[in-house]
Write an enzyme that holds these catalytic residues in place. Structure first.
Site, mmCIF file in Angstrom:
data_model
loop_
_atom_site.group_PDB
_atom_site.id
_atom_site.type_symbol
_atom_site.label_atom_id
_atom_site.label_comp_id
_atom_site.label_asym_id
_atom_site.label_seq_id
_atom_site.Cartn_x
_atom_site.Cartn_y
_atom_site.Cartn_z
ATOM 1 N N SER A 45 0.901 -1.497 0.135
ATOM 2 C CA SER A 45 -0.583 0.175 0.086
ATOM 3 C C SER A 45 0.936 1.323 -0.227
ATOM 4 O O SER A 45 2.212 1.487 0.493
ATOM 5 C CB SER A 45 -1.101 -0.064 1.223
ATOM 6 O OG SER A 45 -0.221 0.019 2.305
ATOM 7 N N ASP B 88 -0.304 -1.523 -4.217
ATOM 8 C CA ASP B 88 -1.672 -1.751 -3.861
ATOM 9 C C ASP B 88 -2.455 -0.660 -3.414
ATOM 10 O O ASP B 88 -1.973 0.588 -2.836
ATOM 11 C CB ASP B 88 -1.434 -2.724 -2.757
ATOM 12 C CG ASP B 88 -2.797 -2.944 -2.403
ATOM 13 O OD1 ASP B 88 -3.939 -3.333 -3.240
ATOM 14 O OD2 ASP B 88 -3.145 -4.061 -0.781
ATOM 15 N N HIS B 89 -3.314 0.205 -3.319
ATOM 16 C CA HIS B 89 -4.410 1.018 -3.477
ATOM 17 C C HIS B 89 -3.671 1.798 -2.892
ATOM 18 O O HIS B 89 -3.693 2.918 -2.551
ATOM 19 C CB HIS B 89 -4.317 0.532 -1.880
ATOM 20 C CG HIS B 89 -5.254 -0.235 -1.901
ATOM 21 N ND1 HIS B 89 -7.296 -0.371 -2.245
ATOM 22 C CD2 HIS B 89 -6.042 -1.219 -1.587
ATOM 23 C CE1 HIS B 89 -8.073 -0.966 -1.939
ATOM 24 N NE2 HIS B 89 -7.088 -2.349 -1.307
ATOM 25 N N ASP C 87 -6.799 3.761 -6.794
ATOM 26 C CA ASP C 87 -7.913 3.295 -5.769
ATOM 27 C C ASP C 87 -8.600 4.272 -6.130
ATOM 28 O O ASP C 87 -8.195 5.604 -4.814
ATOM 29 C CB ASP C 87 -7.622 2.977 -4.542
ATOM 30 C CG ASP C 87 -9.120 2.685 -3.686
ATOM 31 O OD1 ASP C 87 -10.022 2.723 -4.357
ATOM 32 O OD2 ASP C 87 -8.885 1.775 -2.849
ATOM 33 N N ASN D 227 -4.475 -9.670 3.384
ATOM 34 C CA ASN D 227 -3.511 -8.409 4.616
ATOM 35 C C ASN D 227 -4.078 -8.288 6.012
ATOM 36 O O ASN D 227 -2.812 -8.806 7.067
ATOM 37 C CB ASN D 227 -3.825 -6.889 4.482
ATOM 38 C CG ASN D 227 -2.570 -6.047 4.569
ATOM 39 O OD1 ASN D 227 -1.094 -6.406 5.015
ATOM 40 N ND2 ASN D 227 -1.701 -5.207 4.642
HETATM 41 O O1 G3H Z 1 -5.316 -4.304 -0.188
HETATM 42 C C1 G3H Z 1 -5.681 -5.725 0.395
HETATM 43 C C2 G3H Z 1 -6.805 -6.329 0.807
HETATM 44 O O2 G3H Z 1 -7.536 -6.090 -0.155
HETATM 45 C C3 G3H Z 1 -6.243 -6.550 1.988
HETATM 46 O O3 G3H Z 1 -7.621 -7.150 2.429
HETATM 47 O O4 G3H Z 1 -7.400 -6.905 5.015
HETATM 48 O O5 G3H Z 1 -9.109 -7.740 4.334
HETATM 49 O O6 G3H Z 1 -7.288 -9.290 4.186
HETATM 50 P P1 G3H Z 1 -7.508 -7.662 3.872
HETATM 51 ZN ZN ZN Z 2 -7.553 -4.267 -0.834
#
Ligand code: G3H
Ligand code: ZN
Length: 295
Positions: free
Chosen positions: A55, A87-88, A109, A245
């Protein structure tokens, strides 16, 4: 999907292959080297492709260039299909930063923005990724989100306000057509984080409807705390990548606390942290077996 390590496939090839085989690639976030070892050990044991996610916060802590170098080293040295995903990322600038550093994939995102604003910036990210692909030959995959599933891989009492409104297939189709993204993360029942009051189930019918409507690979976010059948149903309906995560963060922290309590005089970080690596590996291995249909 078991791998053949003779020739390393690209992420795009791996995503295509899991779609054909009816399995999914696991995507796990890391914050440090222990996380990378835990995730990679599990993948290697099962011989399945793997995506490491960072992230914006994780990326800043680990270091963009350091992360790219680590993944590249493993991929080239071990001939292993391991990939790095931004990510994001919440702005064009931060997506661009990850692309420039050498990430294999990025997620813009804009799920919390209006449809129009989300389209505008997602398209800008896609255009930039295509330009870099043209200039360098690197194949960068771009993912976007439509439908808000909350944010933050943490423990929540209840589902956050405004989160969990499901994606409409027609809106998803328009979004994909207007932006040209490679993969789409829809809202189909999961919420980011572990929810103490429980998570809704994955809407398998909706996943299939969106998949049939948009025709590109779908990514399931917010995997922590879902039931096993949510994953298997989701994969059967068209999910190609699954993000986890919070579960590995919790496993890491609990193992670390126990390690420190059990060995109060130990000061060597690599000894204190070894059980935390093993704890991550265990969680990831179990999830990967499920995602890749390995008994
Ligand atoms: O991008 C990361 C995830 O979507 C993680 O989601 O923390 O619910 O496993 P989580
Ligand atoms: Zn996510």
């Amino acid at each position: 999907m078991e791998i053949n390590t003779n020739k390393v496939k690209t992420l795009r090839e791996c995503v295509k292959e899991v779609g054909e085989k009816g399995v999914a690639i696991g995507h796990f976030n890391i914050s440090n080297l222990e996380g990378l070892h835990g995730v990679y050990n599990a993948a290697k044991k099962l011989k399945v492709p793997i995506i490491i996610g960072l992230s914006e916060g994780e990326e800043e802590f680990v270091g963009k260039n350091e992360a790219v170098a680590l993944i590249k080293e493993i991929r080239e040295n071990d001939s292993y299909p391991i990939f790095l995903n931004a990510d994001h990322h919440y702005s064009f600038e931060s997506v661009k930063g990850a692309i420039d550093a050498g990430f294999d994939a990025v997620i813009y995102d804009g799920a919390n923005l209006s449809f129009e604003e989300n389209v505008l910036i997602a398209k800008q990210c896609v255009d930039y990724a295509r330009l870099v692909t043209q200039n360098t030959g690197r194949d960068i995959m771009v993912e976007s989100e439509i439908g808000y599933i909350g944010s933050g891989s943490n423990i929540k009492e209840t589902i956050p306000e405004g989160a969990g409104i499901k994606t409409k297939p027609e809106e998803a189709k328009r979004f994909v057509e207007m932006t040209g993204v490679d993969m789409l993360a829809p809202s189909v029942g999961s919420i980011h984080g572990l929810i103490k009051s429980g998570k809704p189930h994955i809407d398998e019918t909706l996943v299939k409807e969106i998949k049939d409507t948009v025709g590109i690979p779908l990514v399931l976010h917010g995997g922590s705390g879902l039931r096993d059948e949510d994953f298997t149903n989701g994969i059967r309906a068209g999910i190609s990548i699954i993000h986890i995560n919070t579960e590995i963060r919790v496993a890491y922290l609990e193992a670390l606390k126990k390690s420190m309590l059990d060995n109060p005089n130990e000061i060597a970080p690599y000894k204190i942290l070894a059980p935390a690596v093993e704890a991550i590996e265990k969680v990831v291995e179990n999830r990967l077996k499920l995602f890749n249909n390995i008994k």
